[in-house]
Scaffold this active site. Structure first.
Site, PDB file in Angstrom:
ATOM      1  N   SER A 288       0.835  -1.200   0.000  1.00  0.00           N
ATOM      2  CA  SER A 288       0.000   0.000   0.000  1.00  0.00           C
ATOM      3  C   SER A 288       0.872   1.252   0.000  1.00  0.00           C
ATOM      4  CB  SER A 288      -0.966  -0.047   1.186  1.00  0.00           C
ATOM      5  OG  SER A 288      -1.970   0.922   1.073  1.00  0.00           O
TER       6      SER A 288
ATOM      7  N   ASP B 199     -10.203  -5.741  -3.004  1.00  0.00           N
ATOM      8  CA  ASP B 199      -9.582  -4.651  -2.247  1.00  0.00           C
ATOM      9  C   ASP B 199     -10.489  -3.425  -2.324  1.00  0.00           C
ATOM     10  OD1 ASP B 199      -7.951  -2.439  -1.477  1.00  0.00           O
ATOM     11  OD2 ASP B 199      -6.146  -3.526  -2.071  1.00  0.00           O
TER      12      ASP B 199
ATOM     13  N   HIS C 137      -7.345  -6.057   1.016  1.00  0.00           N
ATOM     14  CA  HIS C 137      -6.168  -5.206   1.145  1.00  0.00           C
ATOM     15  C   HIS C 137      -5.263  -5.589   2.315  1.00  0.00           C
ATOM     16  CE1 HIS C 137      -4.096  -1.488  -0.001  1.00  0.00           C
ATOM     17  NE2 HIS C 137      -4.030  -1.116   1.274  1.00  0.00           N
TER      18      HIS C 137
END
Length: 285
Positions: free
Chosen positions: A151, A230, A263
């Site tokens: 991320s 996600d 995620h």
């Protein structure tokens, strides 16, 4: 030699888990980091692979949640996980207490705007201070460094890797913020840390950096994994823009999409073996 304070250490898969703190010249603060030392380090220097974590994480998150130590012990990789921002009583935080700016949200850049510029120098920390400390205190071959992240940390791995092609021999990312200049997370952070001059943003935008590469040369192939469940995919991550940039520049990029994965670290741990083997291949060549 830079002094470190070992907060704790633990036997793990024949190697050792170390949680430590040191004084950083770049940030002007104490910085926390963690290291997994594989058993092969008893016989000589091993490659070093650094993981950059995402928003709200610390130096402990990856080591606790990713399930990387077993295979790192098998492959002989020393794992490093730094904190995601400077911390301390004089370190500014988001005035509204939001999770996506300030503490835990350093974005792996060197800030130029106050009040951030004094301490938020994570690019210099990751590329200079941290490798120096690791080389001084652990049995590593510092010429064989790899970088990966998740991320915000995927953004960091991509941008720092693209900006420093001679520093990192291998690169990969999980669900990276590929085009931070064009998503809410990046626009908020860049506006605060770098100001409104968008010409400064491109140095910290993987899509911009990859598009502008004129000679891919010996640059390492990048592996990116992305979950299709996600909830940040459409608004924040934009892997399709990274693919377009790679096509334009001819950069060697593999983007894999996975149905049903979100995620978090269940996703990361599911494909950790692929990433560690990817890095081992490039760090052994």
């Amino acid at each position: 030699m830079t002094q470190i304070e070992v907060r704790s250490n633990h036997r793990c898969f024949g190697g050792e888990m170390v949680f430590a703190t040191h004084k950083s010249e770049a940030t002007g603060t104490d910085m926390m980091f963690s290291v997994f030392v594989p058993p092969q380090a008893k016989d000589g220097p091993v490659p070093v692979l650094t993981f950059l974590a995402g928003l709200t994480c610390t130096d402990e998150t990856f080591m606790i949640k990713a399930g990387a130590q077993r295979l790192a012990a098998e492959l002989g990789l020393l794992l490093v996980a730094p904190d995601t921002s400077p911390r301390g009583k004089d370190v500014p935080d988001d005035p509204e207490g939001a999770y996506d700016l300030g503490l835990g949200a350093g974005f792996y850049l060197d800030a130029v705007k106050e009040p951030w510029a004094t301490h938020y120098r994570m690019e210099s920390y990751i590329t200079h201070d941290l490798p120096k400390v690791i080389a001084e205190h652990f049995p590593v071959d510092i010429e064989r460094q790899g970088l990966f992240g998740h991320s915000m940390g995927g953004h960091g791995a991509l941008t720092l890797g693209l900006k420093n092609p001679g520093l990192y021999k291998s690169l990969s990312a999980f669900a990276p913020i590929s085009a931070p200049s064009h998503c809410p997370w990046g626009e908020k952070a860049f506006s605060a840390y770098l100001g409104e001059d968008r010409s400064l943003w491109s140095a910290y935008d993987a899509v911009s950096l990859m598009t502008d590469i004129r000679d891919v040369g010996q640059r390492p192939e990048i592996l990116v994994d992305q979950g299709l469940a996600d909830n940040f995919l459409e608004e924040q991550l934009h892997p399709h823009l990274l693919e377009e940039a790679a096509r334009k520049s001819g950069y060697p990029l593999i983007v894999r999409r996975h149905e049903g994965y979100d995620h978090g670290y269940y996703f990361i741990s599911s494909f950790m073996e692929d990433h560690l083997r990817h890095h081992k291949k490039h760090l052994s060549s």
